[in-house]
Design a protein around this motif. Sequence first.
Motif, PDB file in Angstrom:
ATOM      1  N   SER A  69       0.848  -1.188   0.000  1.00 19.89           N
ATOM      2  CA  SER A  69       0.000   0.000   0.000  1.00 19.89           C
ATOM      3  C   SER A  69       0.879   1.232   0.000  1.00 19.89           C
ATOM      4  CB  SER A  69      -0.899  -0.004   1.241  1.00 19.89           C
ATOM      5  OG  SER A  69      -1.731  -1.141   1.243  1.00 19.89           O
ATOM      6  N   VAL A  70       0.285   2.376  -0.348  1.00 20.32           N
ATOM      7  CA  VAL A  70       1.046   3.627  -0.382  1.00 20.32           C
ATOM      8  C   VAL A  70       0.297   4.688   0.412  1.00 20.32           C
ATOM      9  CG1 VAL A  70       2.101   5.404  -1.811  1.00 20.32           C
ATOM     10  CG2 VAL A  70       1.912   3.063  -2.685  1.00 20.32           C
ATOM     11  N   LEU A  71       1.017   5.330   1.307  1.00 24.00           N
ATOM     12  CA  LEU A  71       0.463   6.403   2.117  1.00 24.00           C
ATOM     13  C   LEU A  71       1.166   7.707   1.752  1.00 24.00           C
ATOM     14  CD1 LEU A  71      -1.324   7.353   4.496  1.00 24.00           C
ATOM     15  CD2 LEU A  71       0.635   6.866   5.979  1.00 24.00           C
ATOM     16  N   PRO A  72       0.435   8.661   1.149  1.00 29.61           N
ATOM     17  CA  PRO A  72       1.035   9.979   0.906  1.00 29.61           C
ATOM     18  C   PRO A  72       1.191  10.701   2.242  1.00 29.61           C
ATOM     19  CG  PRO A  72      -0.902   9.647  -0.470  1.00 29.61           C
ATOM     20  CD  PRO A  72      -0.883   8.556   0.562  1.00 29.61           C
ATOM     21  N   ARG A  73       2.354  11.283   2.454  1.00 31.29           N
ATOM     22  CA  ARG A  73       2.623  11.997   3.705  1.00 31.29           C
ATOM     23  C   ARG A  73       2.413  13.492   3.502  1.00 31.29           C
ATOM     24  NH1 ARG A  73       6.619   9.815   7.443  1.00 31.29           N
ATOM     25  NH2 ARG A  73       7.383  11.932   7.320  1.00 31.29           N
ATOM     26  N   HIS A  74       2.172  14.203   4.583  1.00 31.77           N
ATOM     27  CA  HIS A  74       1.942  15.647   4.482  1.00 31.77           C
ATOM     28  C   HIS A  74       3.186  16.418   4.068  1.00 31.77           C
ATOM     29  CE1 HIS A  74      -2.222  15.947   5.649  1.00 31.77           C
ATOM     30  NE2 HIS A  74      -1.993  14.968   6.498  1.00 31.77           N
ATOM     31  N   ASP A  75       4.364  15.798   4.177  1.00 29.91           N
ATOM     32  CA  ASP A  75       5.586  16.479   3.748  1.00 29.91           C
ATOM     33  C   ASP A  75       5.861  16.271   2.254  1.00 29.91           C
ATOM     34  OD1 ASP A  75       6.469  13.839   3.616  1.00 29.91           O
ATOM     35  OD2 ASP A  75       8.043  14.075   5.123  1.00 29.91           O
ATOM     36  N   GLY A  76       4.913  15.620   1.539  1.00 28.36           N
ATOM     37  CA  GLY A  76       5.059  15.421   0.108  1.00 28.36           C
ATOM     38  C   GLY A  76       5.706  14.097  -0.278  1.00 28.36           C
ATOM     39  N   ARG A  77       6.153  13.346   0.700  1.00 24.20           N
ATOM     40  CA  ARG A  77       6.774  12.044   0.420  1.00 24.20           C
ATOM     41  C   ARG A  77       5.707  10.952   0.442  1.00 24.20           C
ATOM     42  NH1 ARG A  77      11.894  11.834   0.082  1.00 24.20           N
ATOM     43  NH2 ARG A  77      12.170   9.756   0.917  1.00 24.20           N
ATOM     44  N   PHE A  78       6.105   9.742   0.044  1.00 26.15           N
ATOM     45  CA  PHE A  78       5.191   8.608  -0.026  1.00 26.15           C
ATOM     46  C   PHE A  78       5.803   7.429   0.706  1.00 26.15           C
ATOM     47  CE2 PHE A  78       4.443  11.333  -3.577  1.00 26.15           C
ATOM     48  CZ  PHE A  78       3.071  11.372  -3.703  1.00 26.15           C
ATOM     49  N   ARG A  79       5.028   6.825   1.588  1.00 18.86           N
ATOM     50  CA  ARG A  79       5.482   5.656   2.343  1.00 18.86           C
ATOM     51  C   ARG A  79       4.847   4.408   1.728  1.00 18.86           C
ATOM     52  NH1 ARG A  79       5.717   6.312   8.538  1.00 18.86           N
ATOM     53  NH2 ARG A  79       7.606   7.298   7.826  1.00 18.86           N
ATOM     54  N   VAL A  80       5.675   3.452   1.318  1.00 22.39           N
ATOM     55  CA  VAL A  80       5.213   2.198   0.733  1.00 22.39           C
ATOM     56  C   VAL A  80       5.387   1.122   1.805  1.00 22.39           C
ATOM     57  CG1 VAL A  80       5.564   0.520  -1.129  1.00 22.39           C
ATOM     58  CG2 VAL A  80       5.903   2.974  -1.564  1.00 22.39           C
ATOM     59  N   PHE A  81       4.289   0.419   2.106  1.00 17.89           N
ATOM     60  CA  PHE A  81       4.327  -0.543   3.206  1.00 17.89           C
ATOM     61  C   PHE A  81       3.409  -1.718   2.947  1.00 17.89           C
ATOM     62  CE2 PHE A  81       0.897   2.353   3.926  1.00 17.89           C
ATOM     63  CZ  PHE A  81      -0.105   1.604   4.508  1.00 17.89           C
ATOM     64  N   VAL A  82       3.663  -2.804   3.659  1.00 18.74           N
ATOM     65  CA  VAL A  82       2.785  -3.971   3.621  1.00 18.74           C
ATOM     66  C   VAL A  82       1.655  -3.675   4.594  1.00 18.74           C
ATOM     67  CG1 VAL A  82       2.595  -6.443   4.068  1.00 18.74           C
ATOM     68  CG2 VAL A  82       4.687  -5.501   3.053  1.00 18.74           C
ATOM     69  N   ALA A  83       0.422  -3.722   4.091  1.00 17.62           N
ATOM     70  CA  ALA A  83      -0.729  -3.321   4.904  1.00 17.62           C
ATOM     71  C   ALA A  83      -0.880  -4.166   6.163  1.00 17.62           C
ATOM     72  CB  ALA A  83      -2.005  -3.374   4.074  1.00 17.62           C
ATOM     73  N   ARG A  84      -0.762  -5.447   6.039  1.00 11.95           N
ATOM     74  CA  ARG A  84      -0.900  -6.331   7.201  1.00 11.95           C
ATOM     75  C   ARG A  84       0.477  -6.445   7.864  1.00 11.95           C
ATOM     76  NH1 ARG A  84      -6.184  -6.504   6.751  1.00 11.95           N
ATOM     77  NH2 ARG A  84      -7.053  -7.589   4.983  1.00 11.95           N
ATOM     78  N   GLY A  85       0.612  -5.851   9.008  1.00 10.88           N
ATOM     79  CA  GLY A  85       1.877  -5.895   9.715  1.00 10.88           C
ATOM     80  C   GLY A  85       2.666  -4.595   9.623  1.00 10.88           C
ATOM     81  N   GLY A  86       2.395  -3.782   8.613  1.00 12.85           N
ATOM     82  CA  GLY A  86       3.016  -2.477   8.507  1.00 12.85           C
ATOM     83  C   GLY A  86       4.484  -2.450   8.117  1.00 12.85           C
ATOM     84  N   THR A  87       5.017  -3.545   7.578  1.00 14.93           N
ATOM     85  CA  THR A  87       6.427  -3.578   7.188  1.00 14.93           C
ATOM     86  C   THR A  87       6.700  -2.518   6.136  1.00 14.93           C
ATOM     87  OG1 THR A  87       6.480  -5.955   7.601  1.00 14.93           O
ATOM     88  CG2 THR A  87       8.276  -5.034   6.279  1.00 14.93           C
ATOM     89  N   LEU A  88       7.626  -1.640   6.425  1.00 16.91           N
ATOM     90  CA  LEU A  88       7.976  -0.563   5.506  1.00 16.91           C
ATOM     91  C   LEU A  88       8.831  -1.111   4.370  1.00 16.91           C
ATOM     92  CD1 LEU A  88       7.833   2.513   5.013  1.00 16.91           C
ATOM     93  CD2 LEU A  88       9.975   2.699   6.283  1.00 16.91           C
ATOM     94  N   ARG A  89       8.406  -0.845   3.138  1.00 12.53           N
ATOM     95  CA  ARG A  89       9.172  -1.245   1.950  1.00 12.53           C
ATOM     96  C   ARG A  89      10.060  -0.104   1.482  1.00 12.53           C
ATOM     97  NH1 ARG A  89       9.450  -6.371   2.323  1.00 12.53           N
ATOM     98  NH2 ARG A  89       7.493  -7.470   2.064  1.00 12.53           N
ATOM     99  N   GLY A  90       9.713   1.095   1.848  1.00 10.91           N
ATOM    100  CA  GLY A  90      10.523   2.243   1.480  1.00 10.91           C
ATOM    101  C   GLY A  90       9.723   3.525   1.510  1.00 10.91           C
ATOM    102  N   GLU A  91      10.439   4.621   1.369  1.00  8.89           N
ATOM    103  CA  GLU A  91       9.823   5.932   1.320  1.00  8.89           C
ATOM    104  C   GLU A  91      10.413   6.653   0.126  1.00  8.89           C
ATOM    105  OE1 GLU A  91       9.665   9.567   4.365  1.00  8.89           O
ATOM    106  OE2 GLU A  91       9.009   7.644   5.209  1.00  8.89           O
ATOM    107  N   THR A  92       9.547   7.325  -0.639  1.00 10.07           N
ATOM    108  CA  THR A  92      10.005   7.974  -1.868  1.00 10.07           C
ATOM    109  C   THR A  92       9.575   9.432  -1.884  1.00 10.07           C
ATOM    110  OG1 THR A  92       8.009   7.512  -3.152  1.00 10.07           O
ATOM    111  CG2 THR A  92       9.692   5.776  -3.093  1.00 10.07           C
ATOM    112  N   GLY A  93      10.156  10.165  -2.803  1.00  9.39           N
ATOM    113  CA  GLY A  93       9.830  11.584  -2.948  1.00  9.39           C
ATOM    114  C   GLY A  93       8.803  11.873  -4.022  1.00  9.39           C
TER     115      GLY A  93
END
Length: 157
Positions: free
Chosen positions: A108-132
């Motif tokens: 899943s992808v969560l847009p952040r208020h700072d303009g970045r994007f957090r990519v994570f596994v929805a179940r468990g919340g494992t972060l796959r990375g953060e992008t600009g």
Amino acid sequence: MDSPDLGAVGRRPLPAKPVLPDADVAAAHRRGPADAVEARWRQPALVWQWRRERQEVLRPGVGYPGIVHLVEVARAERALRQLYPYNSHCAVRLSSRTRYPYALRAPSVLPRHDGRFRVFVARGGTLRGETGTAEAAVALVVAHLPAGLRPAVAGTP
């Protein structure tokens, strides 16, 4: 429906809610999962565009940064376009089933208020990375798709 006149001096009227093709989505579900996925992809950009415009009236500068563009970029990606999109807690999620309970096999992808994007596994919340950028976030999702992922199938009605 929101009233266009909020009674606040100097405040712009709220934008009208978009007319969503709900009947089209219901009919598409009856035709099959491929049609349901295609019909569903038309809704998120409309909804989030309206939410962003509404938020700009109610709380200028505190909107939904990046989510409209993210949905558009994800929709353009062939590998993701076969999955059923939905939003939960401002995150864009992609299901292998067209109805609840959803099957989340893609990150899943969560847009952040700072303009970045957090990519994570929805179940468990494992972060796959953060992008600009939305483009980089979508590329990261595609890179983490499971091998052999097939188009979404009909979920339980």
